[in-house]
Design an enzyme around this catalytic site. Structure first.
Site: not given
Length: 246
Positions: A1-3, A115
Protein backbone atom coordinates in the site's frame (compact mmCIF):
# COMPACT_ATOMS: atom_id res chain seq x y z
CA UNK A 1 0.00 0.00 0.00
CA UNK A 2 1.03 3.63 -0.57
CA UNK A 3 3.06 5.13 -3.40
CA UNK A 4 6.23 7.16 -3.08
CA UNK A 5 8.85 9.00 -5.13
CA UNK A 6 12.28 10.53 -4.56
CA UNK A 7 14.29 12.89 -6.73
CA UNK A 8 17.91 14.09 -6.84
CA UNK A 9 19.20 16.54 -9.45
CA UNK A 10 18.98 20.09 -10.66
CA UNK A 11 16.42 22.54 -9.25
CA UNK A 12 12.83 21.58 -10.09
CA UNK A 13 9.45 22.29 -8.57
CA UNK A 14 7.40 19.55 -6.90
CA UNK A 15 4.68 20.42 -9.40
CA UNK A 16 6.94 19.32 -12.26
CA UNK A 17 7.64 15.99 -10.56
CA UNK A 18 4.38 15.14 -8.81
CA UNK A 19 1.48 16.95 -10.49
CA UNK A 20 2.24 17.66 -14.15
CA UNK A 21 3.26 14.14 -15.28
CA UNK A 22 0.22 12.30 -16.67
CA UNK A 23 0.46 9.49 -14.12
CA UNK A 24 2.30 11.36 -11.37
CA UNK A 25 2.10 10.78 -7.64
CA UNK A 26 -0.78 13.25 -7.46
CA UNK A 27 -2.87 11.08 -9.80
CA UNK A 28 -1.64 7.89 -8.11
CA UNK A 29 -3.50 9.00 -5.00
CA UNK A 30 -6.78 8.04 -6.72
CA UNK A 31 -5.75 6.06 -9.82
CA UNK A 32 -2.49 4.12 -9.38
CA UNK A 33 -1.68 1.93 -12.38
CA UNK A 34 0.50 -0.81 -10.87
CA UNK A 35 -0.55 -0.90 -7.22
CA UNK A 36 -1.11 -4.51 -6.16
CA UNK A 37 -2.62 -3.89 -2.73
CA UNK A 38 -5.39 -1.35 -2.17
CA UNK A 39 -7.07 0.82 -4.76
CA UNK A 40 -6.65 4.44 -3.60
CA UNK A 41 -4.13 6.34 -1.48
CA UNK A 42 -6.32 8.85 0.32
CA UNK A 43 -5.25 8.38 3.96
CA UNK A 44 -2.74 11.22 3.98
CA UNK A 45 0.27 12.50 2.06
CA UNK A 46 3.56 14.22 2.61
CA UNK A 47 6.31 16.13 0.87
CA UNK A 48 9.83 16.61 2.18
CA UNK A 49 12.36 18.79 0.38
CA UNK A 50 15.79 20.38 0.79
CA UNK A 51 16.61 24.07 0.33
CA UNK A 52 20.03 25.10 -0.96
CA UNK A 53 22.43 25.71 1.91
CA UNK A 54 20.37 23.82 4.51
CA UNK A 55 20.86 20.09 5.01
CA UNK A 56 17.77 19.76 7.25
CA UNK A 57 14.70 19.17 5.07
CA UNK A 58 11.33 20.87 5.39
CA UNK A 59 8.12 18.84 5.44
CA UNK A 60 4.50 19.41 4.55
CA UNK A 61 2.14 16.60 5.64
CA UNK A 62 -1.61 16.26 5.90
CA UNK A 63 -4.03 13.58 7.08
CA UNK A 64 -6.37 13.81 4.08
CA UNK A 65 -5.98 13.12 0.38
CA UNK A 66 -3.56 15.22 -1.61
CA UNK A 67 -6.23 16.31 -4.10
CA UNK A 68 -8.31 17.87 -1.31
CA UNK A 69 -5.54 20.17 -0.06
CA UNK A 70 -5.69 23.56 -1.74
CA UNK A 71 -2.45 24.77 -0.16
CA UNK A 72 -0.42 21.95 -1.69
CA UNK A 73 -0.98 23.33 -5.19
CA UNK A 74 0.65 26.64 -4.22
CA UNK A 75 3.58 25.00 -2.46
CA UNK A 76 4.20 22.63 -5.37
CA UNK A 77 4.23 25.55 -7.80
CA UNK A 78 6.71 27.85 -6.02
CA UNK A 79 9.20 25.56 -4.23
CA UNK A 80 12.37 24.74 -6.12
CA UNK A 81 14.56 21.96 -4.82
CA UNK A 82 17.42 19.67 -5.78
CA UNK A 83 16.10 16.79 -3.68
CA UNK A 84 12.71 15.67 -2.45
CA UNK A 85 10.79 12.69 -1.14
CA UNK A 86 7.01 12.50 -1.42
CA UNK A 87 4.38 9.89 -0.58
CA UNK A 88 0.64 9.28 -0.68
CA UNK A 89 -0.75 6.91 1.94
CA UNK A 90 -3.12 3.95 2.01
CA UNK A 91 -3.23 3.08 5.71
CA UNK A 92 -2.53 -0.44 6.97
CA UNK A 93 -5.31 -1.92 9.09
CA UNK A 94 -4.65 -1.27 12.76
CA UNK A 95 -2.31 1.65 12.17
CA UNK A 96 -2.92 5.13 13.52
CA UNK A 97 -4.50 7.82 11.41
CA UNK A 98 -3.45 11.46 11.22
CA UNK A 99 -0.74 13.71 9.92
CA UNK A 100 2.03 12.20 12.05
CA UNK A 101 1.42 8.81 10.41
CA UNK A 102 2.04 10.18 6.91
CA UNK A 103 5.44 9.85 5.27
CA UNK A 104 7.99 11.19 4.97
CA UNK A 105 9.29 10.58 8.45
CA UNK A 106 12.29 12.73 9.34
CA UNK A 107 15.22 13.10 11.71
CA UNK A 108 18.11 15.47 11.18
CA UNK A 109 19.04 15.41 7.51
CA UNK A 110 17.17 12.17 6.70
CA UNK A 111 13.77 11.55 5.10
CA UNK A 112 12.14 8.10 5.02
CA UNK A 113 9.08 6.44 3.51
CA UNK A 114 7.60 2.92 3.51
CA UNK A 115 5.42 1.45 0.78
CA UNK A 116 3.93 -1.81 2.06
CA UNK A 117 2.78 -3.45 5.27
CA UNK A 118 4.37 -5.48 8.06
CA UNK A 119 2.42 -8.66 8.77
CA UNK A 120 1.45 -9.22 12.37
CA UNK A 121 1.05 -5.54 13.23
CA UNK A 122 0.80 -4.71 16.05
CA UNK A 123 0.42 -7.62 18.48
CA UNK A 124 2.75 -10.03 16.71
CA UNK A 125 5.79 -7.77 16.48
CA UNK A 126 7.02 -7.70 20.08
CA UNK A 127 10.32 -9.35 19.17
CA UNK A 128 10.92 -6.93 16.30
CA UNK A 129 10.07 -3.90 18.45
CA UNK A 130 12.43 -5.21 21.13
CA UNK A 131 15.36 -4.55 18.78
CA UNK A 132 14.94 -0.85 19.61
CA UNK A 133 16.03 0.61 22.95
CA UNK A 134 12.94 1.52 25.00
CA UNK A 135 13.59 5.26 24.72
CA UNK A 136 13.69 5.06 20.93
CA UNK A 137 10.57 2.89 20.82
CA UNK A 138 8.69 5.42 22.94
CA UNK A 139 9.88 8.23 20.68
CA UNK A 140 8.29 6.80 17.52
CA UNK A 141 6.30 9.51 15.80
CA UNK A 142 3.18 7.40 15.18
CA UNK A 143 1.70 4.06 16.12
CA UNK A 144 2.23 2.47 12.71
CA UNK A 145 4.27 -0.30 11.14
CA UNK A 146 6.02 2.31 8.96
CA UNK A 147 7.11 4.34 11.99
CA UNK A 148 8.55 1.18 13.55
CA UNK A 149 10.55 0.47 10.40
CA UNK A 150 11.76 4.07 10.44
CA UNK A 151 12.85 3.64 14.05
CA UNK A 152 14.88 0.57 13.12
CA UNK A 153 16.52 2.33 10.17
CA UNK A 154 17.21 5.47 12.19
CA UNK A 155 18.86 3.40 14.92
CA UNK A 156 21.28 2.07 12.30
CA UNK A 157 21.92 5.51 10.80
CA UNK A 158 22.75 6.99 14.20
CA UNK A 159 25.17 4.12 14.78
CA UNK A 160 27.08 5.13 11.64
CA UNK A 161 25.50 3.03 8.88
CA UNK A 162 25.19 4.57 5.45
CA UNK A 163 21.83 4.79 3.68
CA UNK A 164 22.05 1.42 1.97
CA UNK A 165 23.34 -0.39 5.04
CA UNK A 166 20.55 1.04 7.18
CA UNK A 167 17.82 -0.11 4.80
CA UNK A 168 19.33 -3.53 4.14
CA UNK A 169 19.68 -4.17 7.87
CA UNK A 170 16.11 -3.02 8.53
CA UNK A 171 14.74 -5.40 5.90
CA UNK A 172 16.87 -8.25 7.24
CA UNK A 173 15.77 -7.64 10.83
CA UNK A 174 12.12 -7.46 9.84
CA UNK A 175 12.25 -10.53 7.60
CA UNK A 176 13.84 -12.49 10.43
CA UNK A 177 10.77 -11.90 12.62
CA UNK A 178 7.81 -11.67 10.23
CA UNK A 179 6.72 -11.31 6.62
CA UNK A 180 5.51 -8.27 4.75
CA UNK A 181 6.04 -5.83 1.93
CA UNK A 182 9.08 -3.73 2.69
CA UNK A 183 9.64 -1.17 -0.04
CA UNK A 184 11.64 1.48 1.82
CA UNK A 185 12.93 4.84 0.56
CA UNK A 186 15.58 6.95 2.31
CA UNK A 187 17.52 10.09 1.41
CA UNK A 188 19.83 12.63 3.01
CA UNK A 189 19.44 15.15 0.18
CA UNK A 190 22.70 14.08 -1.48
CA UNK A 191 22.10 10.39 -2.13
CA UNK A 192 19.23 7.98 -1.78
CA UNK A 193 18.60 4.31 -1.13
CA UNK A 194 15.53 2.19 -1.77
CA UNK A 195 14.45 -1.42 -1.39
CA UNK A 196 12.14 -3.48 -3.56
CA UNK A 197 10.63 -6.17 -1.35
CA UNK A 198 7.15 -7.33 -2.24
CA UNK A 199 5.97 -4.36 -4.33
CA UNK A 200 6.89 -2.41 -7.44
CA UNK A 201 9.82 0.00 -7.74
CA UNK A 202 11.25 1.82 -10.77
CA UNK A 203 14.03 4.26 -11.55
CA UNK A 204 15.11 6.52 -14.38
CA UNK A 205 17.48 9.35 -15.17
CA UNK A 206 16.23 12.59 -16.69
CA UNK A 207 17.59 13.76 -20.07
CA UNK A 208 20.88 15.64 -20.16
CA UNK A 209 22.00 14.49 -16.75
CA UNK A 210 19.08 16.37 -15.19
CA UNK A 211 18.64 14.06 -12.25
CA UNK A 212 17.48 10.68 -11.01
CA UNK A 213 14.02 9.52 -10.03
CA UNK A 214 13.03 6.50 -7.94
CA UNK A 215 9.33 5.75 -7.68
CA UNK A 216 6.81 3.06 -6.84
CA UNK A 217 5.55 3.32 -10.40
CA UNK A 218 6.45 5.36 -13.50
CA UNK A 219 4.81 8.76 -13.80
CA UNK A 220 4.65 8.52 -17.60
CA UNK A 221 5.19 5.98 -20.38
CA UNK A 222 8.76 6.99 -21.19
CA UNK A 223 10.81 3.83 -21.93
CA UNK A 224 13.65 5.24 -19.81
CA UNK A 225 11.95 3.82 -16.70
CA UNK A 226 13.57 0.61 -15.43
CA UNK A 227 11.87 -1.86 -13.10
CA UNK A 228 13.88 -2.89 -10.04
CA UNK A 229 13.86 -6.65 -9.40
CA UNK A 230 12.13 -7.83 -6.25
CA UNK A 231 14.34 -8.24 -3.17
CA UNK A 232 16.85 -5.66 -4.35
CA UNK A 233 18.61 -2.64 -2.90
CA UNK A 234 18.96 0.46 -5.08
CA UNK A 235 21.55 3.17 -4.42
CA UNK A 236 21.58 6.47 -6.30
CA UNK A 237 23.84 9.50 -6.12
CA UNK A 238 26.22 11.68 -8.13
CA UNK A 239 27.99 8.59 -9.48
CA UNK A 240 24.82 7.03 -10.87
CA UNK A 241 22.51 4.19 -9.93
CA UNK A 242 23.42 0.70 -8.73
CA UNK A 243 21.10 -2.19 -7.93
CA UNK A 244 22.07 -5.34 -6.05
CA UNK A 245 20.26 -8.30 -4.58
CA UNK A 246 19.24 -8.26 -0.94
Amino acid sequence: MCRHLAYLGGPLTPRELLVEPPFGLYRQSWAPRTQRYGTVNADGFGLGWYADGDEVPARYRRAGPIWADASFADLARVIRTRALLAAVRSATEGCAAGETAAAPFAAGRWLFSHNGAVDGWPAGLDALAALLPPAELLALEARTDSALLWGLALHRLRAGADLGEALAATVADTAAHTTGRLNLLLTDGRALAATAWGDTLHHRTLPGGGGVLVASEPYDDDPAWTAVPDRSLLLAGPDGITVRAL
